[in-house]
Motif scaffolding. Structure first.
Motif, PDB file in Angstrom:
ATOM      1  N   LEU A  36       1.464   8.370   7.345  1.00  0.00           N
ATOM      2  CA  LEU A  36       1.362   8.927   6.008  1.00  0.00           C
ATOM      3  C   LEU A  36      -0.099   8.940   5.597  1.00  0.00           C
ATOM      4  CD1 LEU A  36       4.264   6.749   4.611  1.00  0.00           C
ATOM      5  CD2 LEU A  36       4.418   9.170   5.162  1.00  0.00           C
TER       6      LEU A  36
ATOM      7  N   VAL B  10      -2.684   8.049   2.136  1.00  0.00           N
ATOM      8  CA  VAL B  10      -2.922   7.553   0.778  1.00  0.00           C
ATOM      9  C   VAL B  10      -4.381   7.850   0.478  1.00  0.00           C
ATOM     10  CG1 VAL B  10      -2.909   5.560  -0.755  1.00  0.00           C
ATOM     11  CG2 VAL B  10      -1.243   5.693   1.089  1.00  0.00           C
TER      12      VAL B  10
ATOM     13  N   LEU C 102      -2.130   5.986   6.641  1.00  0.00           N
ATOM     14  CA  LEU C 102      -1.275   4.812   6.493  1.00  0.00           C
ATOM     15  C   LEU C 102      -0.189   4.905   7.550  1.00  0.00           C
ATOM     16  CD1 LEU C 102      -0.106   2.364   4.877  1.00  0.00           C
ATOM     17  CD2 LEU C 102       1.105   4.046   3.476  1.00  0.00           C
TER      18      LEU C 102
ATOM     19  N   TYR D 232       3.970  -0.389  -0.729  1.00  0.00           N
ATOM     20  CA  TYR D 232       4.140   1.053  -0.610  1.00  0.00           C
ATOM     21  C   TYR D 232       5.605   1.385  -0.854  1.00  0.00           C
ATOM     22  CZ  TYR D 232      -0.389   0.555   1.612  1.00  0.00           C
ATOM     23  OH  TYR D 232      -1.698   0.238   1.873  1.00  0.00           O
TER      24      TYR D 232
ATOM     25  N   ILE E  82       1.418   8.632  -2.173  1.00  0.00           N
ATOM     26  CA  ILE E  82       1.493   8.642  -0.706  1.00  0.00           C
ATOM     27  C   ILE E  82       2.039   9.996  -0.290  1.00  0.00           C
ATOM     28  CG2 ILE E  82       2.555   7.589   1.335  1.00  0.00           C
ATOM     29  CD1 ILE E  82       2.862   5.017  -0.386  1.00  0.00           C
TER      30      ILE E  82
ATOM     31  N   TYR F 236       4.373   5.987  -3.528  1.00  0.00           N
ATOM     32  CA  TYR F 236       3.114   5.538  -4.126  1.00  0.00           C
ATOM     33  C   TYR F 236       2.774   4.128  -3.690  1.00  0.00           C
ATOM     34  CZ  TYR F 236       6.085   3.194  -7.630  1.00  0.00           C
ATOM     35  OH  TYR F 236       7.021   2.414  -8.262  1.00  0.00           O
ATOM     36  N   SER F 237       1.513   3.779  -3.864  1.00  0.00           N
ATOM     37  CA  SER F 237       1.054   2.419  -3.577  1.00  0.00           C
ATOM     38  C   SER F 237       0.975   1.636  -4.885  1.00  0.00           C
ATOM     39  CB  SER F 237      -0.320   2.442  -2.899  1.00  0.00           C
ATOM     40  OG  SER F 237      -1.297   2.930  -3.787  1.00  0.00           O
TER      41      SER F 237
END
Length: 171
Positions: free
Chosen positions: A6, A8, A13, A37, A70, A79-80
């Motif tokens: 992924l 970010v 990631l 995450y 993300i 999202y983080s």
């Protein structure tokens, strides 16, 4: 999931089963190096980048809010956020067995309740409405002195209506 690549921000990631923390039905949470995450099962339910910006006004450290979107290719998938380790749902602190086993006093519980009240008032002062306040969305740390609110992506902001409203808070 064996490994999932992924993005970010500008960073790649890679998440694997070893990073898995929990599954809430709507999404799964993974952790690496103190960052959590949240990856949605259905990418269409992923929080909008604009809502992340509206939630960014929440600077109180007791609120675990979305930080960065993300992406899988160009599709937002989650999202983080800050990872809270060594915590328990706040509802545990109200059982006598838990209090006895952990040496939690009535004074400690009262301070946590006041902290919850204070952080809720802070959120509302920012014109954001907490709509999914339940026993699993508030965490306490192992010292039983600090509280954290999680799952804030469902909260109502100026431009985004609530995405999850508990029956007990409906008007």
């Amino acid at each position: 999931m064996k490994k999932r690549k992924l993005r970010v921000g500008a960073h790649e990631l890679v998440l694997s089963d070893n990073d898995f923390v929990a599954d809430g039905g709507e999404a799964s949470v993974y952790e690496q190096k103190g960052i959590a995450y949240k990856i949605y099962t259905d990418p269409a339910k992923t929080i909008a980048p604009e809502k992340v910006r509206e939630l960014s006004v929440l600077t109180d450290k007791r609120i675990v809010k979305p930080e960065e979107i993300i992406y899988s290719d160009r599709t937002p998938v989650g999202y983080s956020m800050k990872f809270i380790s060594g915590s328990d749902p706040v509802c545990k602190i109200f059982t006598q067995t838990f209090k006895d086993r952990n040496g939690v006093t009535t004074d400690m519980v009262a301070k946590l309740v006041l902290s919850l009240r204070e952080v809720m008032m802070y959120v509302h002062s920012k014109s954001i409405l907490i709509v999914d306040f339940n026993e699993m969305n508030s965490l306490i740390d192992s010292s039983f002195k600090n509280v954290a609110l999680i799952d804030v992506d469902s909260w109502q902001t100026r431009s985004f209506h609530a995405t999850a409203i508990m029956e007990s808070v409906r008007d």
